[in-house]
Write a protein that holds these residues in place. Structure first.
Motif, PDB file in Angstrom:
ATOM      1  N   ARG A   1       0.861  -1.187   0.000  1.00  0.00           N
ATOM      2  CA  ARG A   1       0.000   0.000   0.000  1.00  0.00           C
ATOM      3  C   ARG A   1       0.894   1.232   0.000  1.00  0.00           C
ATOM      4  NH1 ARG A   1       0.345   1.923   5.143  1.00  0.00           N
ATOM      5  NH2 ARG A   1       0.901   0.427   6.783  1.00  0.00           N
ATOM      6  N   ALA A   2       0.357   2.317  -0.465  1.00  0.00           N
ATOM      7  CA  ALA A   2       1.130   3.559  -0.523  1.00  0.00           C
ATOM      8  C   ALA A   2       1.374   4.100   0.881  1.00  0.00           C
ATOM      9  CB  ALA A   2       0.382   4.592  -1.354  1.00  0.00           C
TER      10      ALA A   2
ATOM     11  N   LYS B   1       3.259   7.540   3.106  1.00  0.00           N
ATOM     12  CA  LYS B   1       3.612   8.956   2.949  1.00  0.00           C
ATOM     13  C   LYS B   1       5.104   9.176   2.693  1.00  0.00           C
ATOM     14  CE  LYS B   1       3.973   9.692   7.959  1.00  0.00           C
ATOM     15  NZ  LYS B   1       3.437  10.448   9.121  1.00  0.00           N
ATOM     16  N   SER B   2       5.928   8.148   2.929  1.00  0.00           N
ATOM     17  CA  SER B   2       7.372   8.255   2.702  1.00  0.00           C
ATOM     18  C   SER B   2       7.743   8.164   1.224  1.00  0.00           C
ATOM     19  CB  SER B   2       8.099   7.143   3.464  1.00  0.00           C
ATOM     20  OG  SER B   2       7.672   5.881   2.999  1.00  0.00           O
ATOM     21  N   ARG B   3       6.764   8.025   0.344  1.00  0.00           N
ATOM     22  CA  ARG B   3       6.977   7.809  -1.101  1.00  0.00           C
ATOM     23  C   ARG B   3       7.511   6.400  -1.373  1.00  0.00           C
ATOM     24  NH1 ARG B   3      10.894  12.001  -3.292  1.00  0.00           N
ATOM     25  NH2 ARG B   3      11.811  11.678  -1.245  1.00  0.00           N
ATOM     26  N   ALA B   4       6.997   5.468  -0.608  1.00  0.00           N
ATOM     27  CA  ALA B   4       7.302   4.056  -0.814  1.00  0.00           C
ATOM     28  C   ALA B   4       6.004   3.271  -0.710  1.00  0.00           C
ATOM     29  CB  ALA B   4       8.294   3.553   0.229  1.00  0.00           C
ATOM     30  N   GLN B   5       6.005   2.097  -1.300  1.00  0.00           N
ATOM     31  CA  GLN B   5       4.936   1.148  -1.047  1.00  0.00           C
ATOM     32  C   GLN B   5       5.418   0.205   0.041  1.00  0.00           C
ATOM     33  OE1 GLN B   5       3.628  -0.819  -4.614  1.00  0.00           O
ATOM     34  NE2 GLN B   5       2.659   1.022  -5.422  1.00  0.00           N
ATOM     35  N   VAL B   6       4.538  -0.118   0.995  1.00  0.00           N
ATOM     36  CA  VAL B   6       4.938  -0.932   2.135  1.00  0.00           C
ATOM     37  C   VAL B   6       3.971  -2.088   2.361  1.00  0.00           C
ATOM     38  CG1 VAL B   6       6.063   1.031   3.279  1.00  0.00           C
ATOM     39  CG2 VAL B   6       3.689   0.468   3.835  1.00  0.00           C
ATOM     40  N   CYS B   7       4.492  -3.135   2.968  1.00  0.00           N
ATOM     41  CA  CYS B   7       3.707  -4.297   3.374  1.00  0.00           C
ATOM     42  C   CYS B   7       4.277  -4.765   4.701  1.00  0.00           C
ATOM     43  CB  CYS B   7       3.809  -5.393   2.311  1.00  0.00           C
ATOM     44  SG  CYS B   7       2.986  -6.953   2.752  1.00  0.00           S
ATOM     45  N   GLU B   8       3.423  -4.934   5.702  1.00  0.00           N
ATOM     46  CA  GLU B   8       3.881  -5.303   7.040  1.00  0.00           C
ATOM     47  C   GLU B   8       3.420  -6.700   7.411  1.00  0.00           C
ATOM     48  OE1 GLU B   8       3.426  -2.180  10.078  1.00  0.00           O
ATOM     49  OE2 GLU B   8       2.601  -0.911   8.487  1.00  0.00           O
ATOM     50  N   GLY B   9       4.234  -7.371   8.230  1.00  0.00           N
ATOM     51  CA  GLY B   9       3.861  -8.699   8.701  1.00  0.00           C
ATOM     52  C   GLY B   9       4.990  -9.321   9.490  1.00  0.00           C
ATOM     53  N   ARG B  10       4.920 -10.632   9.651  1.00  0.00           N
ATOM     54  CA  ARG B  10       5.955 -11.363  10.375  1.00  0.00           C
ATOM     55  C   ARG B  10       6.535 -12.450   9.493  1.00  0.00           C
ATOM     56  NH1 ARG B  10       6.503 -10.335  15.788  1.00  0.00           N
ATOM     57  NH2 ARG B  10       4.889  -9.021  16.707  1.00  0.00           N
TER      58      ARG B  10
ATOM     59  N   PRO C   1       9.998 -12.452  13.723  1.00  0.00           N
ATOM     60  CA  PRO C   1      10.268 -11.009  13.733  1.00  0.00           C
ATOM     61  C   PRO C   1       9.287 -10.225  12.855  1.00  0.00           C
ATOM     62  CG  PRO C   1      11.894 -12.156  12.409  1.00  0.00           C
ATOM     63  CD  PRO C   1      11.088 -13.210  13.087  1.00  0.00           C
ATOM     64  N   ARG C   2       8.935  -9.056  13.334  1.00  0.00           N
ATOM     65  CA  ARG C   2       8.068  -8.174  12.541  1.00  0.00           C
ATOM     66  C   ARG C   2       8.909  -7.469  11.491  1.00  0.00           C
ATOM     67  NH1 ARG C   2       5.586  -2.881  13.147  1.00  0.00           N
ATOM     68  NH2 ARG C   2       6.794  -2.492  15.044  1.00  0.00           N
ATOM     69  N   VAL C   3       8.395  -7.400  10.294  1.00  0.00           N
ATOM     70  CA  VAL C   3       9.123  -6.767   9.197  1.00  0.00           C
ATOM     71  C   VAL C   3       8.208  -5.794   8.467  1.00  0.00           C
ATOM     72  CG1 VAL C   3      10.644  -8.765   8.867  1.00  0.00           C
ATOM     73  CG2 VAL C   3       8.558  -8.553   7.476  1.00  0.00           C
ATOM     74  N   VAL C   4       8.826  -4.796   7.872  1.00  0.00           N
ATOM     75  CA  VAL C   4       8.152  -3.910   6.942  1.00  0.00           C
ATOM     76  C   VAL C   4       8.892  -4.034   5.609  1.00  0.00           C
ATOM     77  CG1 VAL C   4       7.525  -1.537   6.379  1.00  0.00           C
ATOM     78  CG2 VAL C   4       7.410  -2.326   8.760  1.00  0.00           C
ATOM     79  N   LEU C   5       8.205  -4.524   4.608  1.00  0.00           N
ATOM     80  CA  LEU C   5       8.757  -4.609   3.259  1.00  0.00           C
ATOM     81  C   LEU C   5       8.495  -3.283   2.568  1.00  0.00           C
ATOM     82  CD1 LEU C   5       7.222  -8.074   2.259  1.00  0.00           C
ATOM     83  CD2 LEU C   5       9.424  -7.653   3.371  1.00  0.00           C
ATOM     84  N   ALA C   6       9.471  -2.827   1.786  1.00  0.00           N
ATOM     85  CA  ALA C   6       9.305  -1.528   1.138  1.00  0.00           C
ATOM     86  C   ALA C   6       9.852  -1.534  -0.276  1.00  0.00           C
ATOM     87  CB  ALA C   6      10.009  -0.438   1.958  1.00  0.00           C
TER      88      ALA C   6
END
Length: 202
Positions: free
Chosen positions: A48-49, A51-60, A71-76
């Motif tokens: 998802r879009a 505000k940092s001008r990146a697309q992100v996906c969060e999960g473990r 571990p919790r990760v944020v993919l960007a």
């Protein structure tokens, strides 16, 4: 509830480098995007879009069925062009309050044979514009999953080479190599750099 490590250091930020837009999707330069796309599939999430001008996906990330300890990760995926990747990554790292040592960057590497992986922490940019931008923003102390694409044939310009799609011969093994790179990222964040290097640096 986040564990103590996440409370003090934040999640892992896993950044795939590439250029936005369908015309670049199959390029050698976009292999970082390919790997984080696969990791998002493994998480069962979608980008998802932000505000940092990146697309992100969060999960473990981790062994299926053991999400509580994973571990919790944020993919960007930075949505600027490659040579401006540092801006979105730095903004996202600041927003997440993660240290540089908890950032993993996946990128193409000319000086490694096609499909070969090298994991490391720190180092120079070796002329890679995406890494140059990241290092100017973050410093050098981030982790790298270097995905070999090999050198251009003959006298082909390097920029032209990385902005071309993988060849038909390369595409026969591309899914396997992308899958292996995603495994390497998982090993890095769940087992640490040394064990991941031992398993995947080949």
């Amino acid at each position: 509830m986040a564990d103590a490590t996440e409370t003090t250091q934040g999640p892992w930020l896993i950044v795939g480098l590439g250029n936005p837009g369908p015309q670049y999707a199959g390029n050698r330069h976009n292999v970082g995007f390919m790997v984080v796309d696969l990791l998002a599939e493994r998480l069962g999430g979608s980008f998802r879009a932000h505000k940092s001008r990146a697309q992100v996906c969060e999960g473990r990330l981790g062994i299926p069925g053991s999400a509580a300890g994973a571990p919790r990760v944020v993919l960007a995926k930075p949505m600027t062009y490659m040579n401006l990747s540092g801006g979105p990554t730095g903004a996202l790292a600041s927003w997440l309050k993660v240290s540089t040592g908890r950032i993993v960057v996946i990128h193409d590497e000319l000086d490694i044979d096609y499909g070969v992986l090298r994991l490391k922490r720190g180092g120079g940019d070796n002329g890679h514009n995406g890494l140059k931008s990241l290092t100017s923003t973050l410093g050098r102390d981030y982790h790298r999953v270097r995905f070999g694409v090999g050198r251009p044939p003959g006298r082909m310009d390097v920029a032209a080479f990385v902005l071309k799609d993988f060849s038909s011969a390369e595409r026969k093994e591309l899914d396997y190599f992308v899958d292996r790179a995603a495994d390497a990222v998982e090993a890095l964040v769940t087992q640490g750099l040394e064990r991941a290097q031992s398993a995947f640096n080949g």
